[in-house]
Design a protein around this motif. Structure first.
Motif, short mmCIF file in Angstrom:
data_model
loop_
_atom_site.label_atom_id
_atom_site.label_comp_id
_atom_site.label_asym_id
_atom_site.label_seq_id
_atom_site.Cartn_x
_atom_site.Cartn_y
_atom_site.Cartn_z
N GLN A 117 22.70 -35.76 -22.68
CA GLN A 117 23.60 -36.79 -22.15
C GLN A 117 22.90 -37.75 -21.19
N CYS A 118 21.60 -37.66 -21.11
CA CYS A 118 20.86 -38.58 -20.25
C CYS A 118 20.88 -39.99 -20.85
N PRO A 119 20.86 -41.01 -20.00
CA PRO A 119 20.79 -42.39 -20.52
C PRO A 119 19.43 -42.67 -21.14
N LYS A 120 19.33 -43.81 -21.80
CA LYS A 120 18.08 -44.18 -22.45
C LYS A 120 16.96 -44.33 -21.42
N LYS A 121 15.73 -44.27 -21.91
CA LYS A 121 14.57 -44.41 -21.04
C LYS A 121 14.67 -45.69 -20.21
N PRO A 181 13.08 -49.77 -25.98
CA PRO A 181 13.07 -51.08 -26.65
C PRO A 181 14.45 -51.52 -27.16
N GLU A 182 15.32 -50.57 -27.45
CA GLU A 182 16.64 -50.91 -27.96
C GLU A 182 17.44 -51.73 -26.95
N ASP A 228 29.76 -53.04 -26.95
CA ASP A 228 29.53 -51.68 -26.46
C ASP A 228 28.06 -51.44 -26.09
N THR A 229 27.40 -52.46 -25.58
CA THR A 229 25.99 -52.35 -25.19
C THR A 229 25.85 -52.48 -23.67
N ILE A 230 24.67 -52.10 -23.19
CA ILE A 230 24.38 -52.25 -21.76
C ILE A 230 23.93 -53.69 -21.51
N ALA A 231 24.61 -54.36 -20.58
CA ALA A 231 24.35 -55.78 -20.33
C ALA A 231 23.89 -56.00 -18.89
#
Length: 512
Positions: free
Chosen positions: A362-366, A391-392, A447-450
């Protein structure tokens, strides 16, 4: 006769014998003895006595006792830090509202002078600690800001307050989403999208109006809950008008949290180490070791740094410790420094950081850290422009150009005193454009991180303080360095010359 008297007698006897011997020696041998004495003195003073005295003196000066200059500078920094804010202006809000990829344009920097002071300071000699509260004051500097920026520019950006409320309710009380939808329509007058069009200085410091003067049940219930929770960044105005800003509540107000750190009087290597906050020796926000206060308060560091030392500092704003690592040798205004760098980290793949997550899966992306448990708001932090991140994250936003020189975290330390001479601490704040089918305003979001904004807190010691450091430490150190080599060189040459003269003279006598 006591031991002291015996010692004095032995010393006098040795001195008399040395003087008698010296008087009987030829001139060149006297020169040899004098030169040898100079060499021994140079070695003892330059390589043994002076370093010991210097280290002992630094231990006293670097401690946070009331007598030291370091204490005065630590308590009230006598110069302003550079505080720069970069906002992201969204150029395609209509497309984002329909699920499109955000396109952003960076606006900034908005430059502020940041004056930092510690107030309500109290010493506790029994355990060698000191307690204080923090006070920050910001002054806008349009002359140092980006070309033409006045703070009155209209910025289009995701409505952080609106998105935060819906995200928290979706996660904790999804059954209340219908009521929250009605509350949003009432408070924000039936918004057409999740974006705000706001003046830069309003969202940063002056505040954006949240209309809580509604009598309908849903808006009134939400506003009552907000008031009860004492939401960060929210100020209650007369007539039930609330104001929300990012930094407004920090400006010129004393932070209520009481910080306890080590003074370093008994052990200078502990100077500035965070011991407790609000009397608690651990946090209660994370799991295991992540709740520990590791490192200094970030405003002072122990002296005698080596390349192998791993620095640590605790950030109360992010509720975590950072461990910068040594990168390379550098210099600043003629002073040699060691550069340390840091980043947010890869929580899923770093065992030391996994206790910040509910579980490794459940950790967030790098490159991302979830601050929800820290600030009670669903905010994520990263390096600016998603530097050193998955990179995503970069693929889901257009207009970002990560650059290690412009967006990295770096600190140049003078290793003997542990003083940071140059520092660039940069961090970006982001929010999820939450997609939720139960609310019309949110059902098509990507639904993305902005990204919302990023900040740079910069330090560069001015010429006055650099010269002070040079005159008090480095010039005496260099003088001693030169003198010790001169004495050693003179001594060796004097002894060698006398020995050569001695044997040359004996050779002449033998020939005769």
């Amino acid at each position: 006769m006591d031991k002291y008297s015996n010692s004095c007698l032995l010393i006098r006897t040795a001195a008399v014998r040395y003087y008698s011997l010296k008087m009987k020696l030829p001139k060149h041998m006297k020169i040899a003895m004098g030169a040898g004495g100079a060499a021994v003195f140079g070695v003892l003073f330059g390589w043994v006595i002076f370093p010991v005295v210097l280290k002992s003196q630094l231990k006293k000066e670097m401690a946070l006792s009331q007598k030291t200059d370091v204490r005065q500078m630590w308590q009230k920094i006598p110069f302003a830090l550079d505080f720069k804010i970069y906002l992201f202006n969204y150029t395609n809000p209509e497309e984002v509202q329909k699920g499109g990829i955000p396109i952003v344009k960076e606006v900034g920097p908005y430059h502020f002078d940041e004056w930092k002071e510690k107030v309500e300071v109290e010493d506790h000699e029994e355990d060698d600690t000191i307690t204080y509260k923090k006070l920050d004051v910001f002054y806008f500097r349009p002359d140092l800001s980006g070309p033409g920026l006045t703070g009155e520019e209209i910025i289009v950006m995701p409505h952080a307050f609106l998105l935060s409320v819906v995200t928290v309710v979706s996660r904790d009380k999804p059954s209340m989403l219908n009521m929250i939808g009605k509350a949003i329509n009432g408070i924000f007058d039936n918004p057409q999208d999740v974006f705000m069009r706001v003046k830069a200085m309003d969202i940063l410091f002056r505040g954006v109006i949240i209309n809580c003067a509604r009598t309908e049940f849903a808006p009134k219930a939400l506003c009552t809950a907000l008031k009860k929770e004492a939401v960060s960044g929210l100020v209650i105005e007369p007539d039930n008008m609330y104001k929300f800003s990012i930094f407004g509540t920090r400006n010129g107000t004393v932070d209520p949290h009481v910080v306890t750190v080590k003074r370093g009087v008994k052990n200078v290597m502990e100077v500035g180490q965070v011991v407790a906050i609000d009397g608690k020796t651990q946090q209660d926000k994370w799991k295991g070791s992540c709740n520990e206060y590791e490192g200094t308060d970030g405003t002072i560091f122990p002296p005698f740094l080596t390349e192998s030392d791993r620095l640590q500092s605790f950030s109360s704003d992010l509720c975590r410790s950072f461990k910068p690592w040594y990168q390379k040798k550098t210099s600043y205004r003629g002073i040699k420094t060691n550069r340390y760098v840091a980043n947010i980290g890869d929580f899923a793949n770093d065992p030391e950081l996994q206790c910040y997550c509910e579980s490794p899966s459940q950790c967030p992306k790098k490159g991302l850290m979830d601050l929800t448990k820290c600030i009670s708001a669903p905010m994520y932090v990263s390096m600016p422009h998603y530097l050193e991140s998955d990179p995503e994250l970069l693929q889901n936003v257009k207009g970002l150009t990560p650059d290690i020189n412009a967006h990295g975290i770096q600190i140049d330390f003078e290793p003997i005193t542990g003083t940071p001479l140059v520092a660039k601490q940069r961090i970006q704040f982001n929010l999820q454009l939450l997609k939720n089918d139960k609310l019309d305003l949110f059902k098509d979001l990507p639904d993305t991180i902005a990204p919302l904004f990023w900040i740079e807190e910069g330090l560069a010691l001015n010429k006055t303080f650099v010269n002070m450091m040079k005159h008090q430490l480095f010039i005496p150190k260099r003088v001693v360095g030169v003198v010790r080599w001169l004495l050693l060189s003179f001594g060796i040459l004097g002894v060698l010359g006398s020995v050569v003269f001695h044997f040359k003279g004996r050779g002449v006598q033998t020939t005769a």
